[in-house]
Structures are given as C-alpha cells and as structure tokens.
Enzyme design. Structure first.
Site, PDB file in Angstrom:
ATOM      1  N   LYS A   1       0.821  -1.216   0.000  1.00  0.00           N
ATOM      2  CA  LYS A   1       0.000   0.000   0.000  1.00  0.00           C
ATOM      3  C   LYS A   1       0.853   1.263   0.000  1.00  0.00           C
ATOM      4  O   LYS A   1       0.512   2.237  -0.657  1.00  0.00           O
ATOM      5  CB  LYS A   1      -0.953   0.004   1.202  1.00  0.00           C
ATOM      6  CG  LYS A   1      -2.078  -0.995   1.034  1.00  0.00           C
ATOM      7  CD  LYS A   1      -3.094  -0.899   2.147  1.00  0.00           C
ATOM      8  CE  LYS A   1      -4.157  -1.971   1.973  1.00  0.00           C
ATOM      9  NZ  LYS A   1      -5.056  -2.074   3.106  1.00  0.00           N
TER      10      LYS A   1
ATOM     11  N   LYS B   1      -5.477  -9.901  -5.570  1.00  0.00           N
ATOM     12  CA  LYS B   1      -6.637 -10.120  -4.690  1.00  0.00           C
ATOM     13  C   LYS B   1      -7.829  -9.237  -5.083  1.00  0.00           C
ATOM     14  O   LYS B   1      -7.638  -8.106  -5.508  1.00  0.00           O
ATOM     15  CB  LYS B   1      -6.184  -9.777  -3.264  1.00  0.00           C
ATOM     16  CG  LYS B   1      -7.153 -10.087  -2.180  1.00  0.00           C
ATOM     17  CD  LYS B   1      -6.692  -9.495  -0.848  1.00  0.00           C
ATOM     18  CE  LYS B   1      -6.915  -8.010  -0.767  1.00  0.00           C
ATOM     19  NZ  LYS B   1      -6.723  -7.428   0.571  1.00  0.00           N
TER      20      LYS B   1
ATOM     21  N   LYS C   1     -11.595  -4.384  -1.925  1.00  0.00           N
ATOM     22  CA  LYS C   1     -12.711  -3.434  -1.994  1.00  0.00           C
ATOM     23  C   LYS C   1     -12.281  -2.010  -2.291  1.00  0.00           C
ATOM     24  O   LYS C   1     -13.073  -1.217  -2.760  1.00  0.00           O
ATOM     25  CB  LYS C   1     -13.571  -3.493  -0.734  1.00  0.00           C
ATOM     26  CG  LYS C   1     -12.862  -3.130   0.574  1.00  0.00           C
ATOM     27  CD  LYS C   1     -13.876  -3.026   1.699  1.00  0.00           C
ATOM     28  CE  LYS C   1     -13.563  -3.900   2.896  1.00  0.00           C
ATOM     29  NZ  LYS C   1     -12.227  -3.736   3.484  1.00  0.00           N
TER      30      LYS C   1
HETATM   31  P1  TYM Z   1     -10.543  -6.156   5.284  1.00  0.00           P
HETATM   32  O1  TYM Z   1     -11.573  -5.143   5.614  1.00  0.00           O
HETATM   33  O2  TYM Z   1      -9.612  -5.881   4.161  1.00  0.00           O
HETATM   34  O3  TYM Z   1     -11.246  -7.534   4.981  1.00  0.00           O
HETATM   35  C1  TYM Z   1     -12.209  -8.102   5.861  1.00  0.00           C
HETATM   36  C2  TYM Z   1     -12.056  -9.612   5.826  1.00  0.00           C
HETATM   37  O4  TYM Z   1     -12.240 -10.099   4.479  1.00  0.00           O
HETATM   38  C3  TYM Z   1     -11.119 -10.882   4.100  1.00  0.00           C
HETATM   39  N1  TYM Z   1     -10.864 -10.656   2.668  1.00  0.00           N
HETATM   40  C4  TYM Z   1     -10.779 -11.627   1.757  1.00  0.00           C
HETATM   41  N2  TYM Z   1     -10.873 -12.961   1.867  1.00  0.00           N
HETATM   42  C5  TYM Z   1     -10.747 -13.687   0.728  1.00  0.00           C
HETATM   43  N3  TYM Z   1     -10.528 -13.121  -0.497  1.00  0.00           N
HETATM   44  C6  TYM Z   1     -10.425 -11.786  -0.643  1.00  0.00           C
HETATM   45  N4  TYM Z   1     -10.226 -11.261  -1.828  1.00  0.00           N
HETATM   46  C7  TYM Z   1     -10.556 -10.971   0.527  1.00  0.00           C
HETATM   47  N5  TYM Z   1     -10.521  -9.628   0.743  1.00  0.00           N
HETATM   48  C8  TYM Z   1     -10.697  -9.465   2.064  1.00  0.00           C
HETATM   49  C9  TYM Z   1      -9.958 -10.364   4.936  1.00  0.00           C
HETATM   50  O5  TYM Z   1      -8.941 -11.321   5.053  1.00  0.00           O
HETATM   51  C10 TYM Z   1     -10.655 -10.068   6.255  1.00  0.00           C
HETATM   52  O6  TYM Z   1     -10.765 -11.237   7.020  1.00  0.00           O
HETATM   53  N6  TYM Z   1      -7.066  -5.489   8.806  1.00  0.00           N
HETATM   54  C11 TYM Z   1      -8.334  -6.109   8.501  1.00  0.00           C
HETATM   55  C12 TYM Z   1      -9.454  -5.642   9.395  1.00  0.00           C
HETATM   56  C13 TYM Z   1      -9.191  -5.813  10.835  1.00  0.00           C
HETATM   57  C14 TYM Z   1      -9.259  -7.016  11.573  1.00  0.00           C
HETATM   58  C15 TYM Z   1      -8.973  -6.660  12.918  1.00  0.00           C
HETATM   59  C16 TYM Z   1      -9.520  -8.340  11.208  1.00  0.00           C
HETATM   60  C17 TYM Z   1      -8.863  -4.822  11.713  1.00  0.00           C
HETATM   61  N7  TYM Z   1      -8.754  -5.329  12.967  1.00  0.00           N
HETATM   62  C18 TYM Z   1      -8.933  -7.623  13.917  1.00  0.00           C
HETATM   63  C19 TYM Z   1      -9.478  -9.303  12.239  1.00  0.00           C
HETATM   64  C20 TYM Z   1      -9.201  -8.945  13.562  1.00  0.00           C
HETATM   65  C21 TYM Z   1      -8.715  -5.758   7.084  1.00  0.00           C
HETATM   66  O7  TYM Z   1      -8.236  -4.810   6.525  1.00  0.00           O
HETATM   67  O8  TYM Z   1      -9.724  -6.542   6.582  1.00  0.00           O
END
Ligand code: TYM
Length: 336
Positions: free
Chosen positions: A112, A197, A200
C-alpha cells in the site's frame, strides 16, 4: 467457551472476497459456537486518503450488510471500533512492545505504501502502525481465534508475537490468538486480474463483485472474467489462475471443494463458458437474499443503531479490564 474476534474495514463496498473469505464463517459457524465479536473497524479506514462523509456512510453500510448477511445480535456482538476507546488505549501500549523493523516487514504496508508513493501521495504514519491497532483490536478481548482471509494471516502472526512478548516481559496479560482461514476461497482473486486479490478499495471495479451489485451486474462481471489459454477445466492456481479462481468461487458458494468441481466439468468435457455461467448463477443466488435483507434494514435505521449501541456497550465492558491490566503491567500508575 472460545472467544472470537474479527473485523472489517469500511474503505469500500463489501465484496464477494470479504464474504467468502470471512463473513460467511462468522455467520454460519462462529456466532453459533463461540462468544463472537465482530467489528466495523472504522479507525483503520483513516490510514489512507479518505473522505470523512464516505467513511461514515460505508461504516453504517458495512454494519447493515453484516446483519443482512446473517449476523444475529442475539448470538454475537456487533459494534463500531471508534465507539470503544479501549482499542486506541491499548494500541499505544502495544506500539511500545513492537519494533519499527517488524512494522516495515508487513506485506500490506509494503504494497500500500508503494502504491500511495507511486500515485504521488504521501504515506500516513498510521498505515505503518495499523497492524498494532489490529493487534489491540484482538488482544483487548482475549480472543482465542481470529477468522480471516489469507491476506490478514501475517497481521495475526504479528499479534501473536506481540502478545507473547508482552506476556514474557510484563507478566501474563493476553491470550495468544490464532488465525482461522476458510478451507476454500481464503483468497478470492480479481476477475480481471486473477493474480491479484479482489480488494474493496481498488480503483478498477470490473473484476470486483460487490455484495450489493444487482444480479445483472454480477452476471456481466463473471461472464467477462479473464480465463486462461486452453479449454479444459482444471484446478491449477499457478498455471490457470483465472479458471482456478472461478472454481474457488463456485466451490465456496456451493460448499464443495474446487478439485471436485473441476473434475465434474472435465469429465463432462464442459467449457469455460459453462463454468462461468454456473458460477454467475451461484453468486447471484448467494447475494440475492443479502441484498433484499439489506434493503429492509435500511428502512429501519434505528434498529441498526440499537444493535451498534448495545454491541459497543458490551464490548467496552469486556475490553476495559484487560486494557487496565495491560496498563498496570507495563508500569503505568493507576489513576488515584
Ligand atoms: P478487510 O476489511 O480488508 O477484509 C475483511 C475480511 O475479508 C477478508 N478478505 C478476503 N478474503 C478472501 N478473499 C479476498 N479477496 C478478501 N478480501 C478481504 C480479509 O482477510 C478479512 O478477514 N485489517 C483487517 C481488518 C481488521 C481485523 C482486525 C480483522 C482490523 N482489525 C482484527 C481481524 C481482527 C482488514 O483490513 O480486513
């Protein structure tokens, strides 16, 4: 009973990747078998260039969509991160446990920050420290398990390292959590670029299926997915990433294994076209009820507010003692 924590960042509309990689496990399994907390992690959305009104709108939309997807406030706790101060209180203490080198090794930071720099922008300090805030999210609740997609596994590893280090230095304070990845669709790829990947916050949206996309849009995106040269349907992520991605999505939607699905198509001598059509229909059927329920919930914003208020209240009560204990352990004088 095990404690589970997971979160989703309101930096864009929720995608099929978020659903298959994370949300589906939360809904189908986690909330039924454990004390589960799910969080719209809005503070994390401020780590990159952002529009305040959009973050607010997306936070509400994410919470509404999680309810629409089937999170049940009678079974789990749903809340917004910024409503519970303990996350940032703990993050600072964990910053004093983590090292600069550790942060710079995080893959998401490298990717990023490179993207931001290439676009001529500056990199926010919070992008570097973001994994520490994520660790605080998890450790504040004494979570045992963290159900996430594959891209978050490194951040959960860091969380484990910080918990162990803190416990060794200052006395046992934190549970040491582990990441739990789905067996299928742990990394859903972009339909137009199956080597990256489905994310979003990406600018190009043709290869991203959003949970709120209309059925015709979903069909069009999947029918136009990039596939590989050749014509036989085989599951090979290296050699045929486009086809493998469709197989993962179809398997994820129908609760099967990608290998099995591939074998079915190849034994019938079916083409990529048939695979795309079936995948499109499976995704349309998966998303339709979520979209319908989302529309119903949007008509009743006070219900969503109530869920988030109660969720934050419960979360605060759970996190406070752990964060207070961490403050005491690291040497801060308790308030007199
Ligand atoms: P985020 O918001 O990017 O994504 C949320 C969840 O979706 C999963 N994910 C995917 N899984 C499969 N294929 C994909 N293309 C894909 N894109 C996203 C992510 O792995 C995630 O589980 N840092 C985290 C948010 C967060 C968090 C936490 C998660 C903040 N604090 C504490 C767990 C525990 C994030 O940016 O997820």
């Amino acid at each position: 009973m095990a404690r589970i924590f997971s979160g989703i960042k309101p930096t864009g509309h929720l995608t099929l990747g978020n659903y298959l990689g994370a949300v589906r496990q939360w809904v189908d399994a986690d909330q039924h078998r454990a004390d589960a907390l799910f969080c719209v992690v809005d503070l994390h959305a401020l780590t990159v260039d952002h529009d305040p009104a959009r973050v607010r709108r997306l936070s509400r939309q994410a919470a509404t969509l999680l309810l629409a997807a089937g999170l049940d406030p009678g079974l789990c706790t749903l809340f917004v991160q910024s409503h519970v101060d303990e996350h940032t209180r703990l993050a600072y203490v964990l910053e004093c446990t983590a090292t600069d080198g550790e942060m710079r090794r995080m893959i998401q930071y490298k990717e990023k920050s490179a993207r931001e720099r290439a676009a001529g922008g500056s990199v926010r300090l919070s992008l570097l420290t973001y994994p520490v805030l994520m660790a605080a999210d998890i450790l504040a609740y004494g979570a045992d398990e963290v159900p996430v997609g594959d891209d978050q596994a490194q951040h959960v590893e860091l969380t484990r390292d910080l918990a162990v280090r803190f416990n060794q230095r200052y006395g046992r304070t934190f549970a040491v959590p582990k990441a739990v990845l789905p067996l299928v669709a742990a990394r859903v790829m972009d339909l137009q670029d199956p080597t990256s990947k489905m994310g979003k916050s990406h600018a190009e949206t043709a290869g991203i299926v959003y949970l709120l996309d209309e059925s015709d849009v979903v069909r069009k995106k999947i029918m136009r997915a990039v596939t590989d040269s050749g014509s036989e349907v085989v599951y090979d992520r290296e050699a045929q990433p486009g086809v493998a991605n469709l197989l993962e999505i179809l398997a994820g939607c129908t609760g099967r294994k990608p290998m099995e699905v591939a074998a079915e198509y190849s034994s019938r001598g079916s083409s990529y076209g048939a695979l795309k059509k079936d995948t499109a229909e499976a995704v349309v059927e998966l998303l339709r009820p979520i979209r319908d329920r989302h529309a119903q919930l949007c008509a009743d914003p006070s219900y969503v507010d109530g869920v988030l208020r109660e969720g934050a209240g419960r979360a605060r009560g759970l996190a406070r003692p752990t964060v207070d204990a961490a403050y005491r352990a690291i040497g801060l004088l308790p308030p007199v």
